[in-house]
Design a protein around this motif. Structure first.
Motif, PDB file in Angstrom:
ATOM      1  N   ASP A 265       0.813  -1.220   0.000  1.00  6.59           N
ATOM      2  CA  ASP A 265       0.000   0.000   0.000  1.00  6.59           C
ATOM      3  C   ASP A 265       0.845   1.269   0.000  1.00  6.59           C
ATOM      4  O   ASP A 265       0.319   2.378   0.055  1.00  6.59           O
ATOM      5  N   HIS A 266       2.163   1.115  -0.073  1.00  4.48           N
ATOM      6  CA  HIS A 266       3.048   2.275  -0.071  1.00  4.48           C
ATOM      7  C   HIS A 266       3.218   2.792  -1.490  1.00  4.48           C
ATOM      8  O   HIS A 266       3.343   2.019  -2.442  1.00  4.48           O
ATOM      9  N   GLU A 267       3.229   4.108  -1.650  1.00  2.00           N
ATOM     10  CA  GLU A 267       3.296   4.709  -2.987  1.00  2.00           C
ATOM     11  C   GLU A 267       4.610   4.383  -3.688  1.00  2.00           C
ATOM     12  O   GLU A 267       4.635   4.069  -4.875  1.00  2.00           O
ATOM     13  N   GLY A 268       5.709   4.479  -2.976  1.00  2.48           N
ATOM     14  CA  GLY A 268       7.013   4.149  -3.554  1.00  2.48           C
ATOM     15  C   GLY A 268       7.372   2.705  -3.253  1.00  2.48           C
ATOM     16  O   GLY A 268       6.522   1.824  -3.242  1.00  2.48           O
ATOM     17  N   ILE A 269       8.660   2.471  -3.014  1.00  2.00           N
ATOM     18  CA  ILE A 269       9.122   1.136  -2.626  1.00  2.00           C
ATOM     19  C   ILE A 269       9.433   1.166  -1.141  1.00  2.00           C
ATOM     20  O   ILE A 269      10.293   1.919  -0.685  1.00  2.00           O
ATOM     21  N   SER A 270       8.717   0.359  -0.391  1.00  2.00           N
ATOM     22  CA  SER A 270       8.948   0.237   1.045  1.00  2.00           C
ATOM     23  C   SER A 270       8.978  -1.237   1.397  1.00  2.00           C
ATOM     24  O   SER A 270       8.067  -1.983   1.033  1.00  2.00           O
ATOM     25  N   ILE A 271      10.037  -1.663   2.073  1.00  2.00           N
ATOM     26  CA  ILE A 271      10.156  -3.065   2.477  1.00  2.00           C
ATOM     27  C   ILE A 271      10.195  -3.147   3.995  1.00  2.00           C
ATOM     28  O   ILE A 271      10.640  -2.212   4.670  1.00  2.00           O
ATOM     29  N   VAL A 272       9.723  -4.255   4.518  1.00  2.00           N
ATOM     30  CA  VAL A 272       9.769  -4.500   5.961  1.00  2.00           C
ATOM     31  C   VAL A 272      10.367  -5.872   6.208  1.00  2.00           C
ATOM     32  O   VAL A 272      10.263  -6.783   5.381  1.00  2.00           O
ATOM     33  N   SER A 273      11.002  -5.993   7.357  1.00  2.00           N
ATOM     34  CA  SER A 273      11.565  -7.278   7.765  1.00  2.00           C
ATOM     35  C   SER A 273      12.010  -7.157   9.228  1.00  2.00           C
ATOM     36  O   SER A 273      11.523  -6.302   9.967  1.00  2.00           O
ATOM     37  N   HIS A 274      12.935  -7.992   9.589  1.00  2.00           N
ATOM     38  CA  HIS A 274      13.478  -7.992  10.948  1.00  2.00           C
ATOM     39  C   HIS A 274      14.908  -8.508  10.863  1.00  2.00           C
ATOM     40  O   HIS A 274      15.310  -9.129   9.871  1.00  2.00           O
ATOM     41  N   VAL A 275      15.664  -8.243  11.900  1.00  2.76           N
ATOM     42  CA  VAL A 275      16.965  -8.887  12.078  1.00  2.76           C
ATOM     43  C   VAL A 275      16.972  -9.520  13.463  1.00  2.76           C
ATOM     44  O   VAL A 275      16.235  -9.097  14.361  1.00  2.76           O
ATOM     45  N   GLY A 276      17.797 -10.527  13.626  1.00  2.00           N
ATOM     46  CA  GLY A 276      17.950 -11.134  14.942  1.00  2.00           C
ATOM     47  C   GLY A 276      18.954 -10.341  15.767  1.00  2.00           C
ATOM     48  O   GLY A 276      19.947  -9.844  15.242  1.00  2.00           O
ATOM     49  N   ARG A 277      18.639 -10.195  17.044  1.00  2.00           N
ATOM     50  CA  ARG A 277      19.624  -9.553  17.913  1.00  2.00           C
ATOM     51  C   ARG A 277      20.853 -10.458  18.029  1.00  2.00           C
ATOM     52  O   ARG A 277      20.701 -11.675  18.098  1.00  2.00           O
ATOM     53  N   PRO A 278      22.095  -9.923  18.005  1.00  2.00           N
ATOM     54  CA  PRO A 278      22.470  -8.510  18.044  1.00  2.00           C
ATOM     55  C   PRO A 278      22.824  -7.929  16.679  1.00  2.00           C
ATOM     56  O   PRO A 278      23.612  -6.986  16.600  1.00  2.00           O
ATOM     57  N   ASP A 279      22.280  -8.489  15.593  1.00  2.00           N
ATOM     58  CA  ASP A 279      22.571  -7.933  14.269  1.00  2.00           C
ATOM     59  C   ASP A 279      22.167  -6.462  14.168  1.00  2.00           C
ATOM     60  O   ASP A 279      22.769  -5.706  13.413  1.00  2.00           O
ATOM     61  N   ASP A 280      21.145  -6.063  14.905  1.00  2.00           N
ATOM     62  CA  ASP A 280      20.731  -4.657  14.852  1.00  2.00           C
ATOM     63  C   ASP A 280      21.863  -3.738  15.295  1.00  2.00           C
ATOM     64  O   ASP A 280      22.094  -2.681  14.692  1.00  2.00           O
ATOM     65  N   ARG A 281      22.604  -4.162  16.318  1.00  2.00           N
ATOM     66  CA  ARG A 281      23.720  -3.344  16.800  1.00  2.00           C
ATOM     67  C   ARG A 281      24.908  -3.448  15.852  1.00  2.00           C
ATOM     68  O   ARG A 281      25.587  -2.447  15.576  1.00  2.00           O
ATOM     69  N   ALA A 282      25.169  -4.648  15.352  1.00  2.00           N
ATOM     70  CA  ALA A 282      26.298  -4.828  14.429  1.00  2.00           C
ATOM     71  C   ALA A 282      26.116  -4.003  13.161  1.00  2.00           C
ATOM     72  O   ALA A 282      27.073  -3.431  12.627  1.00  2.00           O
ATOM     73  N   LEU A 283      24.861  -3.927  12.688  1.00  2.00           N
ATOM     74  CA  LEU A 283      24.556  -3.158  11.481  1.00  2.00           C
ATOM     75  C   LEU A 283      24.368  -1.672  11.752  1.00  2.00           C
ATOM     76  O   LEU A 283      24.253  -0.887  10.818  1.00  2.00           O
ATOM     77  N   GLU A 284      24.314  -1.293  13.033  1.00  2.00           N
ATOM     78  CA  GLU A 284      23.956   0.075  13.429  1.00  2.00           C
ATOM     79  C   GLU A 284      22.620   0.459  12.784  1.00  2.00           C
ATOM     80  O   GLU A 284      22.441   1.552  12.243  1.00  2.00           O
ATOM     81  N   LEU A 285      21.683  -0.463  12.898  1.00  2.00           N
ATOM     82  CA  LEU A 285      20.399  -0.332  12.209  1.00  2.00           C
ATOM     83  C   LEU A 285      19.647   0.899  12.686  1.00  2.00           C
ATOM     84  O   LEU A 285      19.458   1.105  13.879  1.00  2.00           O
ATOM     85  N   GLY A 286      19.221   1.719  11.750  1.00  2.00           N
ATOM     86  CA  GLY A 286      18.477   2.926  12.063  1.00  2.00           C
ATOM     87  C   GLY A 286      19.331   4.158  12.244  1.00  2.00           C
ATOM     88  O   GLY A 286      18.795   5.272  12.344  1.00  2.00           O
ATOM     89  N   GLN A 287      20.656   3.992  12.279  1.00  2.00           N
ATOM     90  CA  GLN A 287      21.535   5.139  12.529  1.00  2.00           C
ATOM     91  C   GLN A 287      21.975   5.844  11.258  1.00  2.00           C
ATOM     92  O   GLN A 287      22.369   7.011  11.293  1.00  2.00           O
ATOM     93  N   HIS A 288      21.922   5.157  10.120  1.00  2.00           N
ATOM     94  CA  HIS A 288      22.388   5.742   8.865  1.00  2.00           C
ATOM     95  C   HIS A 288      21.892   4.892   7.700  1.00  2.00           C
ATOM     96  O   HIS A 288      21.253   3.855   7.898  1.00  2.00           O
ATOM     97  N   GLU A 289      22.223   5.325   6.510  1.00  2.00           N
ATOM     98  CA  GLU A 289      21.794   4.636   5.297  1.00  2.00           C
ATOM     99  C   GLU A 289      22.425   3.249   5.193  1.00  2.00           C
ATOM    100  O   GLU A 289      23.580   3.041   5.591  1.00  2.00           O
TER     101      GLU A 289
END
Length: 204
Positions: free
Chosen positions: A47-71
């Motif tokens: 339902d998103h006008e452009g391209i939008s994807i959703v998913s998840h990562v397992g902890r602690p991949d979020d910290r390793a990837l610095e998810l949400g902090q930059h591109e």
């Protein structure tokens, strides 16, 4: 990604089609400790006008990837395979590799626990609905939520993308048909999904 005009894909709908058919993604992040890559399935928010994807990562991949902090860059790899010069019926040629690939760029948004639960449920539905007896998260919510605690959900609204479909577009119709036939049911290096992608592109 190499800029070859014959192969560049600019249509967002074609990128969405690729993500639907090839949802296994590589997430690449340039972190303070250097490049980090992880691999997870993604689904499109239709339902998103452009391209939008959703998913998840397992902890602690979020910290390793610095998810949400930059591109980050998310790589979607579609059908691909080796193409032999022997399939060109004597035309001078060298070996090559046909493929369909997209690079998606954006800064991930971290989801709340409840939105993560919804996205995880949608992800399971996306794959399980094809099964004769779907096994869904809501069938065992207590266990599902305990597993969810070890994940971090995210949304990536794509700011820009680079996509390439190298499918022998620079060859004659006869050569393309030969390559499709070999990929479809040849004795060596058969890749039926790549053959189907080539056929679709050739018939446009």
């Amino acid at each position: 990604m190499r800029h070859t005009p014959d192969y560049i894909v600019t249509d967002p709908e074609e990128v969405k089609r690729l993500i639907r058919s090839s949802p296994w993604a590589t997430i690449v992040s340039n972190t303070a400790k250097g490049l980090v890559a992880s691999h997870y399935p993604v689904v499109i928010e239709e339902d998103h006008e452009g391209i939008s994807i959703v998913s998840h990562v397992g902890r602690p991949d979020d910290r390793a990837l610095e998810l949400g902090q930059h591109e980050v860059m998310v790589i979607i790899q579609g059908p691909h395979g080796y193409v032999s010069p022997g399939w060109y019926d004597g035309v001078p040629a060298v070996p090559t590799w046909n493929h369909v690939t997209a690079h998606l760029y954006g800064t991930p948004e971290i989801l709340s626990d409840e939105e993560n639960w919804r996205v995880l449920g949608d992800l399971v539905h996306h794959f399980e609905d094809a099964m004769p007896h779907p096994n869904l998260l809501e069938h065992n919510e207590e266990y599902g939520r305990s597993i969810m605690a070890g994940t971090v959900g995210f949304r990536l609204v794509v700011d820009r993308f680079e996509a390439r479909a190298k499918l022998s577009q620079n060859k004659s119709d006869e050569v393309i048909e030969n390559v499709i036939a070999e990929l479809d049911h040849g004795e060596n290096y058969s890749q039926p999904h790549l053959a189907a992608e080539m056929r679709r592109n050739h018939e446009k």
